[in-house]
Design a protein around this motif. Structure first.
Motif, short mmCIF file in Angstrom:
data_model
loop_
_atom_site.label_atom_id
_atom_site.label_comp_id
_atom_site.label_asym_id
_atom_site.label_seq_id
_atom_site.Cartn_x
_atom_site.Cartn_y
_atom_site.Cartn_z
N HIS A 64 39.07 -17.26 -7.73
CA HIS A 64 38.89 -17.26 -9.11
C HIS A 64 38.30 -16.22 -9.76
O HIS A 64 38.82 -15.46 -10.91
CB HIS A 64 37.84 -18.47 -9.51
CG HIS A 64 37.83 -18.90 -11.02
ND1 HIS A 64 38.69 -19.19 -12.06
CD2 HIS A 64 36.61 -18.43 -11.78
CE1 HIS A 64 38.34 -19.18 -13.18
NE2 HIS A 64 37.12 -18.82 -12.93
N GLU A 65 37.09 -15.53 -8.98
CA GLU A 65 36.71 -14.32 -9.59
C GLU A 65 37.57 -13.00 -9.38
O GLU A 65 37.53 -12.47 -10.36
CB GLU A 65 35.26 -14.10 -8.68
CG GLU A 65 34.47 -14.92 -9.36
CD GLU A 65 32.98 -15.09 -8.30
OE1 GLU A 65 33.01 -14.02 -7.68
OE2 GLU A 65 32.03 -15.73 -8.53
N GLN B 240 40.04 -13.24 -12.27
CA GLN B 240 39.56 -12.65 -13.50
C GLN B 240 39.36 -11.20 -13.64
O GLN B 240 39.58 -10.74 -14.71
CB GLN B 240 38.30 -13.63 -13.77
CG GLN B 240 38.30 -15.18 -14.06
CD GLN B 240 37.08 -15.56 -14.41
OE1 GLN B 240 35.98 -15.18 -13.97
NE2 GLN B 240 36.87 -16.77 -15.25
#
Length: 726
Positions: A517-518, A521
């Motif tokens: 997820h990071e 992003q």
């Protein structure tokens, strides 16, 4: 007067004995012969006594004629009685005895009828006295009578020589009575007349001869009832006691009457005796006798009982002792020992054996009083199995009809407990210590006690069965309790492992998911260089692969638990499969500078396997070895074939497994303590999955400790072709 009463009493007793035996079993030859003899003897004694002692009366001549008439008939009855004992001892002589009996009966009838002829005897009344004149045929009459007595004596001697057991005891008793008869009759008719010419003395001696005749009859009666129909010794004891009591009372009464009467009968005056004095003469002794009769009777009864019952016992006391034993004890051994002791103290056998039978008539338990062993008891049980009577007495069996094994072990009585067809126990008794045969009292004691004893043994057997069942149930309960405790302990352990797994899984899923997820992003940031973007992409890819690995392990566990772990086999080359797995894991080995040494047979190894699952097992072993081995070490991977089995093994130089924890390897969610410390992110699923895969292929997973590191492996059978479905 006293003599008349005594003879009348003997005659009535003779009649009673005849009636008693006849009513018991008149169809029996011996009983019938004795009854006929007793009836004739009863009539003959009274006619002979009246004819001999009342010659002053004219009617006495009719009794004298009757006396002579009954003499030959009584002799025949006497011979007939002894003949039946000889026939029982020697059945093969029955035809001869029957034919001879008819001939002897005709001779006896002729002799009886001849008494009506003057050529034999004449009875006349002269001057108020009866005179007897013997004719020329009287010696023939006497010879016939003597012949009957001699033949009867011969019958008893022959029966004694060819009999045993009960019959021999009967014949011995009759011979004793016959000897008494011979002595009394010869003394009265031969010895006394030679010693004195006194008519009164000879008459008294002749009357005493009745006692000899009665003694023989009583002995015969004793022999016939054979201690079974009633307690003859008790009857004899009471009879003797009663006669002695009457004699003592009569003596005391006479003494008192004479003592008081001497004041009147022997005084010098000629005064007549008044009625008051006569009343006083009679009433005082009568009152004295009435007050003392019971005490005299009790005193004499105690003396006679002490004489005749030196070895006697009280049956009720014995039964009470037996009942106490059966009530107070539940243990079968105690019941058998104590009951055998109580019974043996009463009937006093030389030896005894008590056997309780189990299924199929086999010996369940046994105790003995004597020296018989288990083998002997087994033979006795087999020998006894042919009889269905509750009580079997040797003395009641004909000679030669007692079972051989019982004879060999000197057994005289057998008692069956329980049902006749299927007895629950047997008691074997040897001869009595005093040498006598078993009496009716003994048989009654055993018969009554057998009912309660059989019930007690059945209850004791059930008690033992219940006790054994209770013990077995107790062991099973303890085992089940231990199993439940172990299962509960395992459940608690599994619960802890489950919590650890959930915590671990959530951690392992959250970390790579967060990384992906990071990274995504950060990729949206315009300020990133191409190198940074490439690095973030590689991080996201590695995190997603780890995430997939965790999910695959969890799905494998789920499928195994749900029973959906299907195996789809196909023919594969195991060497190529292992090489492919090593190539995929080379990134890890290169990072840690670990050298992998792979050895495999040169020949191609093809076998039916589920390629995906076996690849998962191989990868799991190699990956674990690389994970737990230090950098710059060696991992050995091998494939080998032995006895149509394919072995895959991996040896590392890692941290190993503590000995106390090795038994828990290959269990679900389990990780050794040192493994959790070295790599906290493990899930404890891999080895369990490998074990399941190996077993689903018909093989087995295993572990072996090494000097430095561990060996993990599994084997599967080599199968070239799929078996056709049935």
């Amino acid at each position: 007067m006293i003599l008349t009463v005594a003879v009348a009493a003997l005659s009535l007793i003779s009649l009673f004995m005849g009636v008693f035996v006849a009513t018991r079993n008149y169809s029996d030859r011996i009983n019938r012969a004795f009854a006929n003899f007793a009836f004739l003897n009863s009539i003959w004694m009274m006619t002979n006594y009246i004819g001999s002692n009342f010659k002053d009366y004219s009617f006495s001549k009719y009794f004298i004629y009757t006396d002579f008439f009954l003499g030959p008939l009584l002799t025949y009855a006497f011979w007939r009685l002894t003949s039946q004992f000889l026939i029982e001892a020697q059945p093969e002589r029955s035809r001869f005895q029957r034919r001879f009996g008819w001939a002897f009966l005709l001779l006896v009838i002729a002799g009886a009828i001849s008494t009506l002829s003057p050529l034999l005897v004449t009875v006349e009344s002269l001057d108020g006295q009866i005179k007897i004149e013997y004719g020329s045929y009287y010696p023939i009459y006497s010879a016939v009578t003597a012949l009957g007595v001699a033949l009867a004596f011969y019958n008893l001697i022959a029966a004694l020589r060819n009999s045993s057991g009960r019959l021999k005891a009967q014949v011995k008793t009759m011979l004793v009575g016959l000897v008494i008869l011979a002595i009394s009759v010869s003394t009265a008719n031969l010895v006394i007349p030679e010693l004195t010419d006194s008519e009164s003395v000879n008459l008294a001696a002749g009357n005493l001869a009745y006692m000899g005749i009665f003694a023989f009859e009583l002995a015969t009666f004793y022999a016939i009832v054979k201690h079974r129909l009633f307690d003859l010794r008790l009857a004899l004891t009471r009879s003797v006691g009663f006669l002695l009591t009457i004699g003592v009372v009569a003596l005391v009464y006479s003494f008192l009457v004479l003592g008081i009467g001497s004041r009147f009968l022997f005084r010098d005056t000629n005064d007549s005796v008044t009625n008051a004095e006569i009343f006083l003469l009679l009433i005082i002794p009568t009152i004295f006798v009435a007050l003392t009769f019971h005490r005299i009777q009790g005193f004499i009864a105690r003396i006679t009982k002490r004489i005749f019952y030196q070895d006697a016992y009280d049956p009720q006391t014995a039964l009470d002792s037996l009942s106490d034993t059966l009530i107070t004890d539940n243990d079968m051994d105690k019941i058998m020992n104590n009951s055998l002791k109580v019974v043996s103290e009463a009937i006093r056998p030389t030896h005894a054996v008590f056997v309780v039978l189990g299924e199929f008539g086999r010996i369940y338990r046994q105790v003995s009083l004597g020296s018989l062993g288990t083998g002997d008891a087994t033979k006795l049980v087999k020998q006894e199995g042919h009889s269905k009577h509750q009580v079997i007495v040797k003395d009641e069996r004909p000679a030669g009809h007692w079972p051989a094994e019982l004879e060999a072990q000197d057994i005289s009585l057998v008692l069956r407990l329980g049902e006749s067809a299927k007895p629950s126990g047997l008691l074997f008794f040897g001869p009595k210590q005093n040498g006598r045969i078993y009496t009716k009292q003994d048989i009654d004691l055993l018969t009554i006690g057998a009912k309660n004893l059989a019930l007690a043994l059945e209850n004791a057997k059930k008690y033992e069965q219940i006790s054994r069942f209770a013990d077995t149930l107790k062991v099973e309960i303890q085992k089940a309790t231990a199993d439940l405790r172990a299962a509960n302990k395992r459940l608690k352990t599994l619960d802890v492992l489950k919590d650890d797994f959930i915590s671990m899984a959530s951690h392992q899923l959250r970390t790579p998911a967060s990384s992906v997820h990071e990274a995504i992003q950060m990729l949206n940031s315009a300020s990133l260089s191409n190198a940074e973007r490439k690095k973030l992409t590689e991080l996201a890819e590695a995190s997603s692969e780890h995430l997939v690995s965790v999910v695959v392990d969890m799905l494998s566990i789920a499928r195994i638990q749900a029973g959906h772990f299907n195996v789809e086999k196909s023919l594969n080359n195991m060497t190529e499969l292992v090489k492919r797995a090593l190539k995929e894991l080379s990134v890890i080995s290169d990072e840690k500078s670990i050298r992998i040494n792979f050895s495999a047979p040169k020949a191609r190894i093809d076998t039916l396997i589920d390629r995906a699952k076996i690849n998962e097992a191989v990868t799991n072993y190699i990956e674990n070895a690389l994970k737990y081995s230090p950098e710059k070490t060696e991992v050995k991977v091998s494939l080998r074939v032995k006895a149509r089995r394919l072995y895959f093994e991996v040896i590392d130089s890692g941290i190993g497994v503590p000995p106390a924890e090795r038994k828990n390897l290959f269990t679900k969610f389990y990780r050794a303590k040192n493994a959790r410390t070295e790599h906290p992110d493990g899930n404890g699923i891999g080895l369990f999955v490998v074990k399941t895969i190996a077993e689903s292929h018909g093989g087995e997973a295993y572990y072996a400790p090494q000097d430095s590191g561990s060996l993990f492996g599994f084997w599967i059978p080599i199968v070239k072709s799929q078996k056709p479905a049935a």
